[in-house]
Design a protein around this motif. Structure first.
Motif, short mmCIF file in Angstrom:
data_model
loop_
_atom_site.label_atom_id
_atom_site.label_comp_id
_atom_site.label_asym_id
_atom_site.label_seq_id
_atom_site.Cartn_x
_atom_site.Cartn_y
_atom_site.Cartn_z
N ALA A 1 0.84 -1.20 0.00
CA ALA A 1 0.00 0.00 0.00
C ALA A 1 0.88 1.25 0.00
O ALA A 1 0.57 2.23 -0.69
CB ALA A 1 -0.94 0.00 1.20
N ARG A 2 1.96 1.21 0.76
CA ARG A 2 2.89 2.35 0.81
C ARG A 2 3.51 2.61 -0.56
O ARG A 2 3.61 3.76 -1.01
CB ARG A 2 3.97 2.04 1.85
N LEU A 3 3.92 1.55 -1.27
CA LEU A 3 4.50 1.69 -2.60
C LEU A 3 3.47 2.28 -3.58
O LEU A 3 3.79 3.18 -4.36
CB LEU A 3 5.01 0.35 -3.11
N VAL A 4 2.24 1.78 -3.51
CA VAL A 4 1.18 2.28 -4.39
C VAL A 4 0.93 3.77 -4.12
O VAL A 4 0.78 4.56 -5.05
CB VAL A 4 -0.11 1.44 -4.23
N ARG A 5 0.90 4.16 -2.84
CA ARG A 5 0.70 5.58 -2.49
C ARG A 5 1.82 6.45 -3.07
O ARG A 5 1.59 7.60 -3.42
CB ARG A 5 0.65 5.78 -0.98
N MET A 6 3.02 5.90 -3.15
CA MET A 6 4.15 6.67 -3.69
C MET A 6 4.14 6.69 -5.22
O MET A 6 4.98 7.36 -5.82
CB MET A 6 5.47 6.06 -3.20
N GLY A 7 3.22 5.97 -5.82
CA GLY A 7 3.22 5.79 -7.27
C GLY A 7 3.46 7.03 -8.08
O GLY A 7 4.37 7.09 -8.91
N ALA A 8 2.66 8.07 -7.88
CA ALA A 8 2.79 9.28 -8.70
C ALA A 8 4.12 9.97 -8.44
O ALA A 8 4.78 10.43 -9.38
CB ALA A 8 1.63 10.24 -8.41
N ARG A 9 4.53 10.01 -7.18
CA ARG A 9 5.83 10.64 -6.87
C ARG A 9 6.97 9.79 -7.43
O ARG A 9 7.96 10.32 -7.93
CB ARG A 9 6.00 10.84 -5.36
N GLY B 1 7.23 10.46 -10.94
CA GLY B 1 7.79 11.79 -11.12
C GLY B 1 9.31 11.80 -11.07
O GLY B 1 9.95 12.72 -11.60
N MET B 2 9.89 10.78 -10.43
CA MET B 2 11.35 10.68 -10.36
C MET B 2 11.95 10.22 -11.69
O MET B 2 13.15 10.32 -11.91
CB MET B 2 11.77 9.69 -9.27
N LEU B 3 11.11 9.67 -12.57
CA LEU B 3 11.61 9.20 -13.87
C LEU B 3 11.92 10.40 -14.74
O LEU B 3 11.06 11.22 -15.03
CB LEU B 3 10.56 8.32 -14.56
N LYS B 4 13.14 10.50 -15.15
CA LYS B 4 13.56 11.63 -15.99
C LYS B 4 13.40 11.23 -17.46
O LYS B 4 14.32 10.74 -18.09
CB LYS B 4 15.02 12.01 -15.70
N ALA C 1 15.04 5.28 -17.98
CA ALA C 1 14.77 6.16 -16.83
C ALA C 1 14.48 5.34 -15.59
O ALA C 1 14.92 5.69 -14.48
CB ALA C 1 13.61 7.10 -17.15
N ARG C 2 13.74 4.23 -15.74
CA ARG C 2 13.46 3.34 -14.61
C ARG C 2 14.76 2.73 -14.07
O ARG C 2 14.98 2.69 -12.86
CB ARG C 2 12.55 2.19 -15.04
N VAL C 3 15.60 2.25 -14.99
CA VAL C 3 16.87 1.64 -14.59
C VAL C 3 17.74 2.66 -13.86
O VAL C 3 18.28 2.38 -12.80
CB VAL C 3 17.61 1.05 -15.82
N ASP C 4 17.83 3.87 -14.43
CA ASP C 4 18.65 4.93 -13.81
C ASP C 4 18.14 5.27 -12.42
O ASP C 4 18.92 5.43 -11.48
CB ASP C 4 18.65 6.19 -14.69
N MET C 5 16.81 5.40 -12.30
CA MET C 5 16.22 5.78 -11.01
C MET C 5 16.44 4.69 -9.98
O MET C 5 16.83 4.96 -8.84
CB MET C 5 14.74 6.08 -11.19
N LEU C 6 16.24 3.42 -10.36
CA LEU C 6 16.44 2.32 -9.42
C LEU C 6 17.92 2.17 -9.05
O LEU C 6 18.24 1.86 -7.90
CB LEU C 6 15.89 1.01 -9.98
N THR C 7 18.81 2.40 -10.00
CA THR C 7 20.24 2.37 -9.71
C THR C 7 20.57 3.41 -8.65
O THR C 7 21.31 3.13 -7.70
CB THR C 7 21.06 2.62 -11.00
#
Length: 157
Positions: A14-22, A25-28, A110-116
């Motif tokens: 639930a916490r991850l889902v709540r963070m979804g939009a933010r 937003g981290m994806l460049k 962008a996903r890979v960069d953000m997770l890295t």
């Protein structure tokens, strides 16, 4: 699994889902010309090839009118095109353009960069273990969804 651990896991999901939009937003990705939910139609289109909007809605578990609106955004942005359906000349299907393939690659990178960045302090063996467990979890959820006779709720956004 004990109820306590199931409860903790439910809270964390639930916490991850709540963070979804933010999180998104981290994806460049820059401006790709369509909202994020529309862009998420590109990967299945790319993987499965051109398809009718109704079939794409089924794949995404989303309402056809929502997918139709999102598809229009993709076409307007030049990321997808409408083409005649060879099995029914009166119908059209959606296909990814070269720009749409490039957008898929940009989103994935962008996903890979953000997770890295997020996992930069994690030891490699912990990242690998987490990835293996997360894949196992997703496989279990998918298997459960496939075996559940109740129809899944429609996505509206």
């Amino acid at each position: 699994m004990h109820d306590h651990e199931s409860s903790r896991l439910a809270d964390e999901i639930a916490r991850l889902v709540r963070m979804g939009a933010r999180f998104r937003g981290m994806l460049k990705t820059g401006d790709l010309g369509a909202e994020f939910s529309a862009l998420m139609l590109l990967p299945p289109l790319r993987a499965m090839g051109p398809m009718r909007v109704t079939d794409l809605a089924e794949v995404k578990g989303a309402d056809p009118s929502t997918v139709s609106r999102q598809a229009a955004q993709l076409v307007k942005a030049g990321l997808a095109r409408r083409e005649a359906d060879p099995s029914d000349g009166r119908a059209s299907r959606l296909a990814v353009t070269e720009a749409g393939v490039a957008a898929c690659e940009r989103i994935r990178q962008a996903r890979v960069d953000m997770l890295t960045q997020v996992l930069t302090d994690w030891p490699a063996d912990r990242v690998a273990a987490f990835t293996d467990l997360f894949e196992e979890f997703n496989n279990a959820v998918e298997a459960s969804l496939r075996s559940d006779p109740a129809s899944p709720p429609r996505e509206t956004a």
